[in-house]
Write a protein that holds these residues in place. Structure first.
Motif, PDB file in Angstrom:
ATOM      1  N   PHE A  42       0.864  -1.189   0.000  1.00  0.00           N
ATOM      2  CA  PHE A  42       0.000   0.000   0.000  1.00  0.00           C
ATOM      3  C   PHE A  42       0.899   1.238   0.000  1.00  0.00           C
ATOM      4  O   PHE A  42       1.733   1.413   0.882  1.00  0.00           O
ATOM      5  CB  PHE A  42      -0.909   0.011   1.232  1.00  0.00           C
ATOM      6  CG  PHE A  42      -2.032   0.998   1.138  1.00  0.00           C
ATOM      7  CD1 PHE A  42      -3.254   0.619   0.592  1.00  0.00           C
ATOM      8  CD2 PHE A  42      -1.878   2.295   1.590  1.00  0.00           C
ATOM      9  CE1 PHE A  42      -4.301   1.528   0.505  1.00  0.00           C
ATOM     10  CE2 PHE A  42      -2.913   3.209   1.500  1.00  0.00           C
ATOM     11  CZ  PHE A  42      -4.129   2.827   0.957  1.00  0.00           C
ATOM     12  N   TYR A  43       0.727   2.093  -1.018  1.00  0.00           N
ATOM     13  CA  TYR A  43       1.537   3.304  -1.173  1.00  0.00           C
ATOM     14  C   TYR A  43       0.682   4.544  -0.926  1.00  0.00           C
ATOM     15  O   TYR A  43      -0.482   4.592  -1.323  1.00  0.00           O
ATOM     16  CB  TYR A  43       2.087   3.405  -2.601  1.00  0.00           C
ATOM     17  CG  TYR A  43       3.052   2.321  -2.980  1.00  0.00           C
ATOM     18  CD1 TYR A  43       4.424   2.536  -2.936  1.00  0.00           C
ATOM     19  CD2 TYR A  43       2.603   1.077  -3.396  1.00  0.00           C
ATOM     20  CE1 TYR A  43       5.314   1.538  -3.288  1.00  0.00           C
ATOM     21  CE2 TYR A  43       3.482   0.071  -3.750  1.00  0.00           C
ATOM     22  CZ  TYR A  43       4.836   0.309  -3.697  1.00  0.00           C
ATOM     23  OH  TYR A  43       5.707  -0.682  -4.043  1.00  0.00           O
ATOM     24  N   VAL A  44       1.257   5.555  -0.302  1.00  0.00           N
ATOM     25  CA  VAL A  44       0.626   6.868  -0.153  1.00  0.00           C
ATOM     26  C   VAL A  44       1.583   7.876  -0.758  1.00  0.00           C
ATOM     27  O   VAL A  44       2.754   7.957  -0.365  1.00  0.00           O
ATOM     28  CB  VAL A  44       0.343   7.208   1.326  1.00  0.00           C
ATOM     29  CG1 VAL A  44      -0.232   8.615   1.453  1.00  0.00           C
ATOM     30  CG2 VAL A  44      -0.607   6.182   1.940  1.00  0.00           C
ATOM     31  N   ASP A  45       1.082   8.630  -1.740  1.00  0.00           N
ATOM     32  CA  ASP A  45       1.910   9.600  -2.465  1.00  0.00           C
ATOM     33  C   ASP A  45       3.198   8.961  -2.980  1.00  0.00           C
ATOM     34  O   ASP A  45       4.291   9.505  -2.860  1.00  0.00           O
ATOM     35  CB  ASP A  45       2.226  10.817  -1.593  1.00  0.00           C
ATOM     36  CG  ASP A  45       0.971  11.610  -1.262  1.00  0.00           C
ATOM     37  OD1 ASP A  45       0.013  11.575  -2.059  1.00  0.00           O
ATOM     38  OD2 ASP A  45       0.934  12.259  -0.208  1.00  0.00           O
ATOM     39  N   ALA A  46       3.048   7.771  -3.565  1.00  0.00           N
ATOM     40  CA  ALA A  46       4.131   7.012  -4.202  1.00  0.00           C
ATOM     41  C   ALA A  46       5.206   6.532  -3.233  1.00  0.00           C
ATOM     42  O   ALA A  46       6.244   6.063  -3.655  1.00  0.00           O
ATOM     43  CB  ALA A  46       4.761   7.813  -5.339  1.00  0.00           C
ATOM     44  N   GLU A  47       4.954   6.621  -1.944  1.00  0.00           N
ATOM     45  CA  GLU A  47       5.894   6.083  -0.960  1.00  0.00           C
ATOM     46  C   GLU A  47       5.261   4.886  -0.276  1.00  0.00           C
ATOM     47  O   GLU A  47       4.102   4.943   0.153  1.00  0.00           O
ATOM     48  CB  GLU A  47       6.249   7.148   0.087  1.00  0.00           C
ATOM     49  CG  GLU A  47       7.053   8.296  -0.476  1.00  0.00           C
ATOM     50  CD  GLU A  47       7.449   9.303   0.588  1.00  0.00           C
ATOM     51  OE1 GLU A  47       7.359   8.984   1.798  1.00  0.00           O
ATOM     52  OE2 GLU A  47       7.832  10.421   0.205  1.00  0.00           O
ATOM     53  N   LEU A  48       6.011   3.809  -0.180  1.00  0.00           N
ATOM     54  CA  LEU A  48       5.487   2.608   0.450  1.00  0.00           C
ATOM     55  C   LEU A  48       5.140   2.894   1.904  1.00  0.00           C
ATOM     56  O   LEU A  48       5.976   3.332   2.684  1.00  0.00           O
ATOM     57  CB  LEU A  48       6.521   1.474   0.369  1.00  0.00           C
ATOM     58  CG  LEU A  48       6.085   0.144   0.962  1.00  0.00           C
ATOM     59  CD1 LEU A  48       4.873  -0.413   0.232  1.00  0.00           C
ATOM     60  CD2 LEU A  48       7.233  -0.848   0.933  1.00  0.00           C
ATOM     61  N   PHE A  49       3.873   2.672   2.249  1.00  0.00           N
ATOM     62  CA  PHE A  49       3.425   2.902   3.614  1.00  0.00           C
ATOM     63  C   PHE A  49       3.383   1.596   4.406  1.00  0.00           C
ATOM     64  O   PHE A  49       3.807   1.526   5.554  1.00  0.00           O
ATOM     65  CB  PHE A  49       2.045   3.561   3.624  1.00  0.00           C
ATOM     66  CG  PHE A  49       1.313   3.381   4.921  1.00  0.00           C
ATOM     67  CD1 PHE A  49       1.786   3.954   6.084  1.00  0.00           C
ATOM     68  CD2 PHE A  49       0.182   2.590   4.996  1.00  0.00           C
ATOM     69  CE1 PHE A  49       1.144   3.763   7.296  1.00  0.00           C
ATOM     70  CE2 PHE A  49      -0.477   2.392   6.200  1.00  0.00           C
ATOM     71  CZ  PHE A  49       0.002   2.984   7.351  1.00  0.00           C
ATOM     72  N   ALA A  50       2.851   0.536   3.786  1.00  0.00           N
ATOM     73  CA  ALA A  50       2.714  -0.725   4.512  1.00  0.00           C
ATOM     74  C   ALA A  50       2.751  -1.887   3.531  1.00  0.00           C
ATOM     75  O   ALA A  50       2.422  -1.733   2.361  1.00  0.00           O
ATOM     76  CB  ALA A  50       1.400  -0.749   5.292  1.00  0.00           C
ATOM     77  N   GLU A  51       3.166  -3.027   4.047  1.00  0.00           N
ATOM     78  CA  GLU A  51       3.124  -4.234   3.229  1.00  0.00           C
ATOM     79  C   GLU A  51       2.770  -5.423   4.104  1.00  0.00           C
ATOM     80  O   GLU A  51       3.038  -5.435   5.301  1.00  0.00           O
ATOM     81  CB  GLU A  51       4.437  -4.467   2.498  1.00  0.00           C
ATOM     82  CG  GLU A  51       5.633  -4.741   3.380  1.00  0.00           C
ATOM     83  CD  GLU A  51       6.902  -4.939   2.568  1.00  0.00           C
ATOM     84  OE1 GLU A  51       7.146  -6.076   2.134  1.00  0.00           O
ATOM     85  OE2 GLU A  51       7.634  -3.949   2.388  1.00  0.00           O
ATOM     86  N   TRP A  52       2.106  -6.388   3.482  1.00  0.00           N
ATOM     87  CA  TRP A  52       1.730  -7.627   4.144  1.00  0.00           C
ATOM     88  C   TRP A  52       2.194  -8.773   3.265  1.00  0.00           C
ATOM     89  O   TRP A  52       2.184  -8.669   2.045  1.00  0.00           O
ATOM     90  CB  TRP A  52       0.211  -7.706   4.306  1.00  0.00           C
ATOM     91  CG  TRP A  52      -0.392  -6.684   5.221  1.00  0.00           C
ATOM     92  CD1 TRP A  52      -0.739  -6.863   6.538  1.00  0.00           C
ATOM     93  CD2 TRP A  52      -0.772  -5.340   4.905  1.00  0.00           C
ATOM     94  NE1 TRP A  52      -1.288  -5.709   7.047  1.00  0.00           N
ATOM     95  CE2 TRP A  52      -1.321  -4.760   6.065  1.00  0.00           C
ATOM     96  CE3 TRP A  52      -0.685  -4.559   3.759  1.00  0.00           C
ATOM     97  CZ2 TRP A  52      -1.795  -3.456   6.107  1.00  0.00           C
ATOM     98  CZ3 TRP A  52      -1.152  -3.253   3.793  1.00  0.00           C
ATOM     99  CH2 TRP A  52      -1.698  -2.712   4.961  1.00  0.00           C
ATOM    100  N   ASP A  53       2.577  -9.884   3.871  1.00  0.00           N
ATOM    101  CA  ASP A  53       2.993 -11.056   3.116  1.00  0.00           C
ATOM    102  C   ASP A  53       2.125 -12.234   3.542  1.00  0.00           C
ATOM    103  O   ASP A  53       2.143 -12.649   4.700  1.00  0.00           O
ATOM    104  CB  ASP A  53       4.469 -11.367   3.372  1.00  0.00           C
ATOM    105  CG  ASP A  53       5.013 -12.429   2.425  1.00  0.00           C
ATOM    106  OD1 ASP A  53       4.210 -13.147   1.789  1.00  0.00           O
ATOM    107  OD2 ASP A  53       6.241 -12.549   2.327  1.00  0.00           O
ATOM    108  N   GLY A  54       1.353 -12.743   2.581  1.00  0.00           N
ATOM    109  CA  GLY A  54       0.472 -13.864   2.870  1.00  0.00           C
ATOM    110  C   GLY A  54       1.217 -15.091   3.348  1.00  0.00           C
ATOM    111  O   GLY A  54       0.651 -15.941   4.046  1.00  0.00           O
ATOM    112  N   ALA A  55       2.488 -15.192   2.983  1.00  0.00           N
ATOM    113  CA  ALA A  55       3.287 -16.338   3.425  1.00  0.00           C
ATOM    114  C   ALA A  55       3.414 -16.386   4.950  1.00  0.00           C
ATOM    115  O   ALA A  55       3.707 -17.438   5.519  1.00  0.00           O
ATOM    116  CB  ALA A  55       4.669 -16.294   2.783  1.00  0.00           C
ATOM    117  N   ASP A  56       3.189 -15.242   5.612  1.00  0.00           N
ATOM    118  CA  ASP A  56       3.274 -15.171   7.071  1.00  0.00           C
ATOM    119  C   ASP A  56       1.943 -15.488   7.755  1.00  0.00           C
ATOM    120  O   ASP A  56       1.853 -15.450   8.981  1.00  0.00           O
ATOM    121  CB  ASP A  56       3.729 -13.775   7.512  1.00  0.00           C
ATOM    122  CG  ASP A  56       5.112 -13.428   6.992  1.00  0.00           C
ATOM    123  OD1 ASP A  56       5.919 -14.366   6.793  1.00  0.00           O
ATOM    124  OD2 ASP A  56       5.383 -12.231   6.788  1.00  0.00           O
TER     125      ASP A  56
END
Length: 111
Positions: A42-56
């Motif tokens: 999930f990016y806000v103003d082209a900067e990565l804000f958060a990420e999730w990995d389904g593998a976890d």
């Protein structure tokens, strides 16, 4: 805003742990969501804000959507919530393409 991706499991559906973005300022902001394999970005103003990995996540099968709980902006006694424009791509954009898209959107006039 609280952002939480939703995912399919072998037993049904579930929602990942949400993350809250505190950026509420005058003007407008862009958001971009990228899904690549088991990863959700999930990016806000082209900067990565958060990420999730389904593998976890136990039982994870695939991402299918997301939930956003917008923060209300109270201006002179009025609450204003505005969302506009939506685009889907048939592939995950590169980091450079997300930045380019964000820069292009800044050139558009807001009516």
């Amino acid at each position: 805003n609280a952002i939480a991706p939703k995912y399919n499991t072998s037993d049904g559906t579930a929602t990942a742990t949400s993350q809250t973005h505190g950026k509420v300022e005058a003007g407008y902001h862009t958001t971009a969501i990228k899904v690549s394999g088991s990863k959700f970005y999930f990016y806000v103003d082209a900067e990565l804000f958060a990420e999730w990995d389904g593998a976890d996540i136990d039982g994870f099968v695939s991402w299918y959507g997301y939930q956003v709980k917008p923060r209300e902006i109270n201006t002179y006694g009025q609450t204003v919530l505005v969302y506009s424009a939506l685009a889907f791509y048939d592939r995950a954009l590169t980091e450079a393409e997300i930045v380019e898209m964000n820069e292009y959107l800044k050139t558009l006039e807001v009516a």
